[in-house]
Design a protein around this motif. Structure first.
Motif, short mmCIF file in Angstrom:
data_model
loop_
_atom_site.label_atom_id
_atom_site.label_comp_id
_atom_site.label_asym_id
_atom_site.label_seq_id
_atom_site.Cartn_x
_atom_site.Cartn_y
_atom_site.Cartn_z
N SER A 89 -50.16 13.08 -15.68
CA SER A 89 -49.40 13.60 -14.55
C SER A 89 -49.82 12.92 -13.25
O SER A 89 -50.94 12.41 -13.15
N PRO A 90 -48.93 12.91 -12.24
CA PRO A 90 -49.31 12.35 -10.94
C PRO A 90 -50.48 13.13 -10.33
O PRO A 90 -50.67 14.31 -10.61
N MET A 91 -51.23 12.45 -9.46
CA MET A 91 -52.41 13.08 -8.87
C MET A 91 -52.06 14.32 -8.06
O MET A 91 -52.84 15.27 -8.01
N TRP A 92 -50.89 14.31 -7.40
CA TRP A 92 -50.55 15.43 -6.52
C TRP A 92 -49.90 16.60 -7.27
O TRP A 92 -49.69 17.66 -6.69
#
Length: 291
Positions: free
Chosen positions: A58-61
């Motif tokens: 998943s994306p970091m944010w």
């Protein structure tokens, strides 16, 4: 009687019914700056509560699919947080006040006491504040080895003082030179000694500068890595930056607990800033009043 000085003259008020474009621009700049400071903390926290599958996919944010609060317990255990944070806090608690005290006394002597060679001394100190730490690591290691101070917290405090004091003297020297001579002359007429002038007149006036240097020096000491990794060997003497190494193994880096450890280690720095921020406000408002 104390009165405010032309605060409204800082920038003209907008015309009635018009837009305050300067004010809008300042708010936009403030919002962008706040976002730039908040974003790394947010990403660090999000990573600290994710498992390895979430970190890789998943994306970091993005929010985690499952909140891995156990990363914090693993971080405390792997990084030996209480020992390493205790070492860092002990070193900072000794080095920062002691260094500021020595720097303030030296800067006062150079700025307010007339003696031959004061300018040359100040030039040497200014040059010393520009010396990079990296070029002194080799001689520093040999010196600490000969003094039998290698792999000790005292052996780390001494070079921290040596490399930190010149910059602090350089900053405080300019501040002390700006203190009006009339204050010192009035105190001497009243019978005040040089030490009393320094302790009861000069230092209270320098609170904003001292507070700023205290915060900067605490952060620099807390986060210092180059000298710590050169002089410290045993894990019992590790500081916070060295403990981050323990999260990396031959099989990779455990980013969840590592970010949890870094996030927790930033709390003392935040507390120090919150304790001293009022002095920054006093310094910012000092020029807005006159008596």
């Amino acid at each position: 009687m104390t009165t405010l000085t032309n605060i409204g003259a800082v920038r003209p008020a907008p015309a009635r019914g018009g837009r305050d474009y300067v004010g809008i621009g300042l708010w936009i700049a403030l919002a962008v700056t706040a976002l730039l400071w908040f974003l790394p903390l947010y990403l660090m926290f999000m990573t600290s509560v994710k498992g390895l599958p979430d970190i890789n996919s998943s994306p970091m944010w993005a929010l985690p699919s499952s909140w891995e609060w156990g990363n914090y317990a693993d971080a405390i255990d792997t990084g030996d947080l209480w020992v390493t944070a205790g070492n860092s806090l002990l070193i900072a608690a000794i080095k920062v006040p002691l260094g500021l005290g020595l720097a303030a006394a030296a800067a006062f002597a150079l700025a307010r006491i007339r003696f031959r060679g004061s300018r040359i001394t100040m030039m040497v100190i200014a040059v010393g504040s520009m010396v990079p730490i990296q070029i002194g690591l080799g001689p520093l290691f040999s010196t600490m080895l000969e003094l039998d101070l290698l792999d000790s917290r005292l052996g780390l405090v001494l070079p921290y003082l040596a490399f930190g004091i010149p910059y602090q003297i350089f900053v405080l020297y300019g501040f002390f030179r700006g203190v009006p001579d009339e204050l010192e002359e009035s105190a001497r007429i009243d019978g005040a000694s040089t030490f009393r002038i320094f302790w009861q007149i000069i230092l209270p006036l320098a609170k904003p500068a001292l507070a700023a240097l205290f915060v900067l020096d605490f952060v620099a000491t807390w986060n210092e890595y180059a000298m710590a990794t050169t002089l410290l060997r045993s894990q019992d003497n590790w500081t916070i930056p060295l403990a981050v190494q323990s999260f990396s193994t031959q099989h990779g880096t455990d980013y969840g607990p590592m970010n949890a450890f870094i996030f927790m280690s930033a709390i003392p720095v935040l507390l120090v800033y919150l304790l001293f921020q009022r002095y920054f406000v006093q310094g910012a408002l000092a020029g807005a009043v006159k008596g």
